[in-house]
Write a protein that holds these residues in place. Structure first.
Motif, PDB file in Angstrom:
ATOM      1  N   VAL A 114       0.810  -1.361   0.127  1.00 36.88           N
ATOM      2  CA  VAL A 114       0.406  -0.207   0.158  1.00 36.88           C
ATOM      3  C   VAL A 114       0.699   1.740  -0.158  1.00 36.88           C
ATOM      4  CG1 VAL A 114      -1.504  -0.943   1.170  1.00 36.88           C
ATOM      5  CG2 VAL A 114       0.088  -0.134   2.285  1.00 36.88           C
ATOM      6  N   VAL A 115       0.140   2.499  -0.760  1.00 34.35           N
ATOM      7  CA  VAL A 115       0.733   3.832  -0.752  1.00 34.35           C
ATOM      8  C   VAL A 115      -0.195   4.296   0.123  1.00 34.35           C
ATOM      9  CG1 VAL A 115       1.655   5.616  -2.062  1.00 34.35           C
ATOM     10  CG2 VAL A 115       1.743   3.405  -3.077  1.00 34.35           C
ATOM     11  N   ALA A 116       0.569   4.656   1.290  1.00 29.87           N
ATOM     12  CA  ALA A 116      -0.961   5.498   2.381  1.00 29.87           C
ATOM     13  C   ALA A 116       0.633   6.491   3.126  1.00 29.87           C
ATOM     14  CB  ALA A 116      -0.913   4.784   3.180  1.00 29.87           C
ATOM     15  N   PRO A 117       0.565   8.079   2.285  1.00 26.89           N
ATOM     16  CA  PRO A 117       1.521   9.284   2.824  1.00 26.89           C
ATOM     17  C   PRO A 117       0.337   9.879   4.104  1.00 26.89           C
ATOM     18  CG  PRO A 117       0.316   9.556   0.567  1.00 26.89           C
ATOM     19  CD  PRO A 117       0.460   7.951   0.393  1.00 26.89           C
ATOM     20  N   SER A 118      -1.398   9.902   3.910  1.00 18.32           N
ATOM     21  CA  SER A 118      -1.674  10.673   4.707  1.00 18.32           C
ATOM     22  C   SER A 118      -1.560  11.051   6.441  1.00 18.32           C
ATOM     23  CB  SER A 118      -3.019   9.945   4.947  1.00 18.32           C
ATOM     24  OG  SER A 118      -4.325  10.241   3.944  1.00 18.32           O
ATOM     25  N   PHE A 119      -1.163  11.879   6.905  1.00 16.63           N
ATOM     26  CA  PHE A 119      -1.009  12.090   8.106  1.00 16.63           C
ATOM     27  C   PHE A 119      -1.818  12.957   8.513  1.00 16.63           C
ATOM     28  CE2 PHE A 119       3.158  12.881  10.951  1.00 16.63           C
ATOM     29  CZ  PHE A 119       2.098  12.412  11.994  1.00 16.63           C
ATOM     30  N   VAL A 126      -5.465  11.844   2.158  1.00 18.28           N
ATOM     31  CA  VAL A 126      -5.482  11.735   0.889  1.00 18.28           C
ATOM     32  C   VAL A 126      -7.147  11.050   0.043  1.00 18.28           C
ATOM     33  CG1 VAL A 126      -4.783   9.737  -0.869  1.00 18.28           C
ATOM     34  CG2 VAL A 126      -3.300  10.992   0.181  1.00 18.28           C
ATOM     35  N   ARG A 127      -7.498  11.537  -0.602  1.00 19.59           N
ATOM     36  CA  ARG A 127      -9.458  10.803  -0.642  1.00 19.59           C
ATOM     37  C   ARG A 127      -9.446  11.549  -2.423  1.00 19.59           C
ATOM     38  NH1 ARG A 127     -14.402  12.681   1.445  1.00 19.59           N
ATOM     39  NH2 ARG A 127     -13.518  13.651   3.571  1.00 19.59           N
ATOM     40  N   ASP A 128      -9.669  10.333  -3.060  1.00 17.74           N
ATOM     41  CA  ASP A 128     -10.335  10.479  -4.153  1.00 17.74           C
ATOM     42  C   ASP A 128      -8.492  10.356  -4.991  1.00 17.74           C
ATOM     43  OD1 ASP A 128     -12.770  10.255  -3.370  1.00 17.74           O
ATOM     44  OD2 ASP A 128     -12.418  12.633  -4.198  1.00 17.74           O
ATOM     45  N   GLY A 129      -7.866  10.251  -4.262  1.00 18.25           N
ATOM     46  CA  GLY A 129      -6.346   9.934  -4.833  1.00 18.25           C
ATOM     47  C   GLY A 129      -5.700  10.966  -5.327  1.00 18.25           C
ATOM     48  N   ASP A 174     -14.761   5.341   0.907  1.00 20.44           N
ATOM     49  CA  ASP A 174     -16.096   4.626   0.790  1.00 20.44           C
ATOM     50  C   ASP A 174     -15.322   3.063   1.275  1.00 20.44           C
ATOM     51  OD1 ASP A 174     -15.616   4.160  -1.401  1.00 20.44           O
ATOM     52  OD2 ASP A 174     -17.633   3.926  -1.908  1.00 20.44           O
ATOM     53  N   THR A 175     -13.999   2.512   0.828  1.00 20.92           N
ATOM     54  CA  THR A 175     -13.785   0.781   0.923  1.00 20.92           C
ATOM     55  C   THR A 175     -13.370   1.170   2.093  1.00 20.92           C
ATOM     56  OG1 THR A 175     -13.773   0.496  -1.315  1.00 20.92           O
ATOM     57  CG2 THR A 175     -12.411  -0.291  -0.133  1.00 20.92           C
ATOM     58  N   VAL A 176     -12.249   2.466   2.295  1.00 23.74           N
ATOM     59  CA  VAL A 176     -12.005   2.317   3.369  1.00 23.74           C
ATOM     60  C   VAL A 176     -12.695   2.146   4.526  1.00 23.74           C
ATOM     61  CG1 VAL A 176     -10.817   3.954   5.324  1.00 23.74           C
ATOM     62  CG2 VAL A 176      -9.987   2.962   2.762  1.00 23.74           C
ATOM     63  N   ARG A 177     -13.429   3.507   4.452  1.00 23.83           N
ATOM     64  CA  ARG A 177     -14.775   3.161   5.609  1.00 23.83           C
ATOM     65  C   ARG A 177     -15.619   2.275   5.753  1.00 23.83           C
ATOM     66  NH1 ARG A 177     -15.328   9.654   5.843  1.00 23.83           N
ATOM     67  NH2 ARG A 177     -13.226  10.049   7.118  1.00 23.83           N
ATOM     68  N   ALA A 178     -15.444   1.336   5.408  1.00 24.69           N
ATOM     69  CA  ALA A 178     -16.469  -0.529   4.569  1.00 24.69           C
ATOM     70  C   ALA A 178     -15.899  -0.659   5.711  1.00 24.69           C
ATOM     71  CB  ALA A 178     -17.253  -0.424   4.023  1.00 24.69           C
ATOM     72  N   GLY A 179     -14.597  -0.961   6.301  1.00 24.41           N
ATOM     73  CA  GLY A 179     -13.823  -1.340   7.318  1.00 24.41           C
ATOM     74  C   GLY A 179     -12.520  -2.654   7.467  1.00 24.41           C
ATOM     75  N   ALA A 201      -7.593   8.214   2.748  1.00 25.97           N
ATOM     76  CA  ALA A 201      -7.372   8.301   4.813  1.00 25.97           C
ATOM     77  C   ALA A 201      -7.472   9.579   5.078  1.00 25.97           C
ATOM     78  CB  ALA A 201      -6.495   7.221   5.289  1.00 25.97           C
ATOM     79  N   VAL A 202      -8.288   9.750   5.488  1.00 28.71           N
ATOM     80  CA  VAL A 202      -9.067  11.511   6.293  1.00 28.71           C
ATOM     81  C   VAL A 202      -8.327  11.832   6.693  1.00 28.71           C
ATOM     82  CG1 VAL A 202     -10.357  13.110   5.529  1.00 28.71           C
ATOM     83  CG2 VAL A 202     -10.174  11.765   4.263  1.00 28.71           C
ATOM     84  N   THR A 203      -9.000  10.638   8.107  1.00 30.36           N
ATOM     85  CA  THR A 203      -8.676  10.733   9.732  1.00 30.36           C
ATOM     86  C   THR A 203      -7.956   9.690  10.338  1.00 30.36           C
ATOM     87  OG1 THR A 203     -11.269   9.156  10.552  1.00 30.36           O
ATOM     88  CG2 THR A 203     -11.354  11.607   9.786  1.00 30.36           C
ATOM     89  N   ASP A 204      -7.793   9.647  11.490  1.00 28.17           N
ATOM     90  CA  ASP A 204      -7.049   8.944  12.482  1.00 28.17           C
ATOM     91  C   ASP A 204      -7.026   7.359  12.384  1.00 28.17           C
ATOM     92  OD1 ASP A 204      -5.083  11.167  12.800  1.00 28.17           O
ATOM     93  OD2 ASP A 204      -5.449  10.955  15.222  1.00 28.17           O
ATOM     94  N   GLU A 205      -8.806   7.184  12.305  1.00 29.52           N
ATOM     95  CA  GLU A 205      -9.940   6.190  12.276  1.00 29.52           C
ATOM     96  C   GLU A 205      -9.418   5.623  10.799  1.00 29.52           C
ATOM     97  OE1 GLU A 205     -11.154   3.183  13.339  1.00 29.52           O
ATOM     98  OE2 GLU A 205     -10.544   4.986  14.633  1.00 29.52           O
ATOM     99  N   ASP A 206      -9.637   6.379  10.019  1.00 33.42           N
ATOM    100  CA  ASP A 206      -9.322   5.936   8.657  1.00 33.42           C
ATOM    101  C   ASP A 206      -8.015   4.624   9.071  1.00 33.42           C
ATOM    102  OD1 ASP A 206     -11.705   7.138   7.855  1.00 33.42           O
ATOM    103  OD2 ASP A 206     -10.709   8.534   6.692  1.00 33.42           O
ATOM    104  N   LEU A 207      -6.750   6.088   8.969  1.00 33.44           N
ATOM    105  CA  LEU A 207      -5.062   5.001   8.896  1.00 33.44           C
ATOM    106  C   LEU A 207      -5.691   4.299   9.644  1.00 33.44           C
ATOM    107  CD1 LEU A 207      -3.390   8.042   9.248  1.00 33.44           C
ATOM    108  CD2 LEU A 207      -3.187   6.252   7.536  1.00 33.44           C
ATOM    109  N   ARG A 208      -6.451   3.862  10.946  1.00 28.61           N
ATOM    110  CA  ARG A 208      -5.934   2.855  11.644  1.00 28.61           C
ATOM    111  C   ARG A 208      -6.550   1.832  11.026  1.00 28.61           C
ATOM    112  NH1 ARG A 208      -7.910   6.708  16.050  1.00 28.61           N
ATOM    113  NH2 ARG A 208      -5.908   7.110  17.193  1.00 28.61           N
ATOM    114  N   THR A 209      -8.128   1.852  10.304  1.00 36.11           N
ATOM    115  CA  THR A 209      -8.475   0.303   9.089  1.00 36.11           C
ATOM    116  C   THR A 209      -7.439   0.263   8.233  1.00 36.11           C
ATOM    117  OG1 THR A 209     -10.638   1.742   9.635  1.00 36.11           O
ATOM    118  CG2 THR A 209     -10.082   0.068   7.767  1.00 36.11           C
ATOM    119  N   VAL A 210      -6.423   1.194   7.941  1.00 40.94           N
ATOM    120  CA  VAL A 210      -5.698   0.544   6.589  1.00 40.94           C
ATOM    121  C   VAL A 210      -4.844  -0.555   7.483  1.00 40.94           C
ATOM    122  CG1 VAL A 210      -3.989   2.039   5.339  1.00 40.94           C
ATOM    123  CG2 VAL A 210      -6.774   2.402   5.464  1.00 40.94           C
TER     124      VAL A 210
END
Length: 419
Positions: A114-119, A126-129, A174-179, A201-210
């Motif tokens: 995965v490539v996840a530069p969000s912080f 990162v939203r919509d890439g 939306d896939t990230v937030r599906a769990g 990933a837009v929130t800390d919770e998104d990153l925890r899911t990732v």
């Protein structure tokens, strides 16, 4: 014995990630280069972060250094790996992020990552890439004018494709937030085989899911925020004890040209004794100019030991627009060499607390001080921490600040957290 091994493409990024890992319960050591990953030194660590100066190195050199770090981490016992790059995805059209990921995937080996530069804590999402910096698309943020890695596109996919031999895929928010289960299925699907998967990933919770959805991957890549979802074996892991005591001589060395650091310099100039590097003087006589700056700093310590002098390179982007005489080193090189030499002189004369601004400057300073390892201490703000620097010279407390990180008053307020 460590199980998690990380490779950071600059020194500020290494301490950034290490701080996050410590907060997640990992006893963490930062090794300065692959050669510093010594079995005896890392035996008591849960995670080891190798700090490289590879972000703006030639592609071949960056790849070779990253592979050397991977080999050292594997020899130390690590079985899972994390390639850490900047949350603003600093790179040139050729790399170095894509080429390093490709080389690491082949060497691990792994068939996808995965490539996840969000912080989010530092305003990177990162939203919509598309990568945003405090709500602005990357290519409309101050990073567009970065002197070494100007970012002129906000699409992580478009940035990556010319850099990698792997397909690049995208997983939407939306896939990230599906769990985690849904996200893992998307990452593991046949369409993502062999791919670099950019994940929103837009929130800390998104990153925890990732993080939860990618726990099975042998290699993950991203900014320090991706570590939010990791759980270390020792919750509440102790921070390193400082090398210095309150009142010990301190200094701020700023080589960054970023907008955030320029604001910090402006604030610091109103409150701290200060000197600006004179590029013409450095060209004419670098050792002499450094000696004058060192004398200024030592005089300030004599006047008020509790007030750190500020030595800085840039207060306006126009400072970098000076033409480079034919055959001469660019201003950025002179700045790094001067601040590194100044750090050595000041440590030899008693400095025990150094706040360094800028990734390239931090790398030059740490290298010049012959630091072998960094033990993570008290955090200052998201992405910035104090660390005890150990090596051949006297141990000192270092704060290595990415140019884009920190509040405006960090040069005056960081010292209060060092206890």
């Amino acid at each position: 014995m460590p199980t998690l091994g990380a490779i950071a493409d600059d020194f500020t990024g290494a301490t950034d990630l290490a701080t996050m890992l410590v907060s997640r319960g990992f006893r963490t050591l930062v090794a300065i280069g692959a050669d510093a990953v010594e079995t005896e030194a890392v035996a008591g660590a849960d995670a080891v972060v190798v700090a490289l100066k590879s972000r703006t190195a030639p592609v071949g050199e960056a790849v070779a250094d990253s592979l050397a770090a991977l080999r050292a981490l594997r020899a130390a016992g690590c079985s899972r790996y994390y390639f850490k790059y900047c949350s603003t995805f600093d790179s040139t059209p050729r790399g170095n992020i894509g080429p390093v990921i490709d080389a690491l995937l082949d060497a691990v080996p792994a068939d996808r990552t995965v490539v996840a530069p969000s912080f989010p804590a530092t305003g990177r999402t990162v939203r919509d890439g598309l990568l945003y910096v405090h709500g602005e698309p990357l290519d409309q943020s101050p990073m567009r004018h970065h002197p070494l890695t100007p970012m002129t596109d906000a699409s992580v996919e478009r940035l990556l494709r010319p850099q990698t031999g792997h397909p690049v895929r995208h997983v939407p928010l939306d896939t990230v937030r599906a769990g985690a289960d849904e996200l893992r299925a998307a990452v593991d699907c046949a369409d993502a085989a062999g791919a670099l998967v950019v994940v929103d990933a837009v929130t800390d919770e998104d990153l925890r899911t990732v993080s939860a959805a990618t726990a099975h991957l042998a290699l993950v890549t991203g900014a320090a925020g991706l570590a939010l979802g990791l759980t270390g074996p020792r919750p509440g892991a102790a921070r390193a004890t400082p090398a210095s005591r309150p009142g010990d001589p301190a200094v701020v060395l700023s080589g960054s040209a970023s907008a955030a650091t320029r604001a910090q310099v402006a604030h610091g100039r109103t409150r701290l004794p200060h000197r600006k590097l004179d590029i013409a003087a450095l060209r004419a006589d670098l050792p002499g100019a450094v000696a004058e700056l060192a004398a200024f700093a030592r005089e300030q310590w004599r006047r008020d030991p509790g007030l750190p002098p500020l030595i800085y390179a840039v207060e306006d982007l126009a400072d970098l627009e000076q033409s480079t005489p034919e055959g001469e080193a660019p201003a950025s090189d002179l700045i790094e060499r001067a601040l590194a030499a100044l750090a050595v002189d000041l440590v030899e004369h008693g400095a025990r607390r150094l706040l360094v601004a800028g990734g390239e400057t931090s790398g030059a300073v740490v290298t010049a001080l012959d630091v072998r390892g960094l033990a993570i201490g008290a955090p200052i703000c998201p992405g910035v921490t104090w660390a005890r620097a150990d090596g051949e010279r006297p141990s000192v407390d270092l704060a290595l600040k990415s140019g884009n990180f920190g509040d405006t008053d960090i040069f005056t307020e960081a010292w209060s957290t060092l206890v």
